[in-house]
Design a protein around this motif. Structure first.
Motif: not given
Lengths: 321, 321, 321
Positions: A85-88
């Protein structure tokens, strides 16, 4: 009685287990009895890890119900999913599981998913991370084709096989015995087998070297017996399976070949039938003598994979549409 | 009006575009309305590069028309094609495209082909070499599943999505904005989107860093605006996409992360919907905030891939048989 | 006459060959004439080695008979089979062929299997080890999709093609000529072609450099002529094919490019048609001039692969159920 489930990822209740076994036995005698039930519906079989039996049996089960199965080997077809979740996403992953799960949910009426554990990230594995993400983002019924911690279609096939080979009016004595292996192997088959066998109220004993205790979540109320010979006495069904350590997560502690089952191990269990989910490492987990002899039920278990899958897909078609 | 085409590899005319959109919207409400039209006919889906959405949506589209799709992942299944006319084949390639295309044309009624650009041989790519060879040697209708320079089924799905979300009697303002990426990405999606959006006579603006001009063949008459904020003002639809440089062919010139679209970029475009063809690199091309928010149409575009493909295959079945 | 076989792995008799050719020609004009014959039956197409024509033609053949084909690319899908009886499986192989063959036999009504030779273990190859193991353990009819030493569906397609292009009342002169190649190539196509062509009682000559004699089992009674020009005189059909040495097993002895067939080689064979099973290394095995000219039958052979497979599957359905 009409037990209903949205997804099929674990043991639900003895009532549903019973219903699924009965339906499977019915389909086994009439594979295409409900050939029109799934017409116009599609099942997507998503493999993040390779498969032989599971893939083919699921395809056949779906076709027996008139569905159109589409297989996606995402590991081999080069589609690395981002799980965080939220990975760049500036590294190797090409698509986030959120997006892929959403799209696949749009394309299919049922999704069947195989996703093995990491065996290195215990936290992620015990939360059954990948299949949970699919359940969160897909919006369609999901069938587990083996997740990080469970293999419910295998266990259902095993219960069908036990039913077929049990004597009436006798509670079978079932023993799950650890076996050697050369690789670190997931706990899913062992966990699910324990969960289903105790859920169906059979008399279950688990035997393994010390340090190989399974997650207690799956073995609550089950007898653990470290002495293999003692455990095997008077067994009706002996399920042979390797798993890596759960406590010292994913590690191999024992390579003691005396744990490999041979005829000699069963001298006090004259009626014992031998079970294994396949693929089996011959003469490492189980001797040729056992596998090629009259005690072996392994080919029957494999055949029942078709009817286990068909029973479950049939149930989801009844429940969800 | 009855526009007819032999192959589907690019934008043809507004009339045909309109017909394909109408048919797609019809199939979306009645996916299996023409289930007998393709009966006994086969579509071969040939992937020289990997695919998720395109593969599955094309299979489903074909099945919805009663066709039997067969998928060949030629990249993964180890079948290296020789592309050069007159080559002495004493190296790694195992079969000439001439021979493979001829055979595949014999085996299938329609061929659907994915073949990415080299991004190193500009000459070969702008001539759309691989798909052109298939068109030359196959002798059956061909559907492009993304060629070196175009991705027409994606663009048709995009036009369907724009149609569904447009206000009646208002020409939508459409902005195609370049976005950052970590890899050198083909021009096909951007080219085709420009070709179709201007072909359907929408109000199109393209914005990108200087040096990222697309091939003029696809942007004739289209507004180019290097100032992203200015371009985005009052947009109805914002199509986000990375591409590598066309002039300095296949190179990455800009990695300026301020080009990544966030809510802040759209303060002067309150009604703007966000589009992307997927797979998307989250928080590189587009922020989570955008993708998970109410502006996003990306899942709807993916769903429309089915009906775009179905509309095109239906049209080829009507035109060619 | 009603010749019956259990498996299709080699030439059986002229009577059966004739029946299969007749049926193939019938299906070629009516591909779906028996569309209900295989309904509810499944063929598993198991590839231990990659395939294009064989895979697609077999799938189409099965579908034309109403069967559901399932393709398993076991090489690419990472499923290494153990072949040795009694092996202690503590190395790289994950499943014994016994177990896999048993399961696949349970899942399918017919198994079609491709398994190339090792070209290093002559003993194993001449015993056709892999397909023999499947025949031993599977319990269902087996179709060879090319084994270590034979490629019978190719040879049947070749006989169909010869039949279509033969003059009535003239025994055709058929020449099998060795051609150069850059890799060590199996003997299967050449063996089977010799077996079928002499079995169908055509006038067969084989020409190759000294040291390239095929296994005598396949060439008994066949003319061997080391002088290629002499062999080619007045040929009606010239089958071009490379193979590695059989005596010095799997080795390449000759790289003489003058063996590559060109128009010049056929100056004394004005009516000769050229055949090759594909894939062909252009300008190594055969010149562009030949392949693109009017003598070439290679595309027709490829097309006939469908009807050869269909004729055989049809026959197995008649014989075994």
């Amino acid at each position: 009685m009409n037990s209903s489930i949205t997804h099929f990822t674990q043991f639900d209740s003895k009532a549903l287990g019973e219903q699924l076994i009965q339906d499977a036995l019915y389909f086994k005698t009439n594979p295409r009895a409900d050939i029109t039930k799934g017409r116009g519906k599609r099942i997507g079989c998503i493999f993040l890890n390779p498969s032989l039996r599971t893939r083919v049996s699921t395809q056949i089960a779906a076709q027996n119900l008139g569905m159109e199965p589409i297989v996606l080997n995402m590991d081999k077809e080069g589609w690395a999913l981002e799980m965080k979740e939220g990975a760049i996403m500036n590294q190797g992953t090409v698509e986030h599981i959120k997006d892929a799960a959403g799209v696949l949910g749009t394309y299919f009426d049922i999704l069947a998913i195989r996703a093995f554990p990491t065996l290195t990230d215990k936290e992620s594995d015990i939360n059954d991370y990948v299949i949970s993400q699919f359940m969160k983002y897909t919006g369609t019924p999901i069938v587990s084709l083996e997740s990080a911690i469970r293999h419910p279609l295998q266990s259902l096939a095993d219960q069908i096989t036990i039913r077929e080979h049990s004597q009436e009016n006798k509670k079978p004595k079932v023993v799950l015995t650890w076996a050697p292996h050369i690789k670190a192997i997931p706990h899913a088959v062992a966990n699910s087998f324990a969960e289903w066998t105790s859920g169906m109220e059979h008399d279950l004993t688990i035997t393994h070297p010390e340090g190989y205790e399974l997650d207690e979540k799956f073995t609550k109320g089950v007898k653990i017996e470290y002495n293999q010979s003692k455990a095997l006495e008077d067994a009706d069904f002996v399920y042979v399976k390797n798993w890596s350590s759960f406590q010292d997560y994913g590690k191999i502690h024992c390579t003691d070949t005396s744990w490999m089952l041979t005829e000699d191990h069963l001298k006090n269990a004259p009626n014992a039938k031998i079970m294994h989910c396949l693929p089996v490492r011959r003469n490492v987990e189980l001797s040729d003598e056992m596998l090629d002899g009259p005690r072996s039920l392994v080919q029957k278990q494999a055949e029942n994979r078709i009817y286990a899958a068909q029973s479950v897909i049939n149930h989801l078609l009844d429940s969800n549409f």
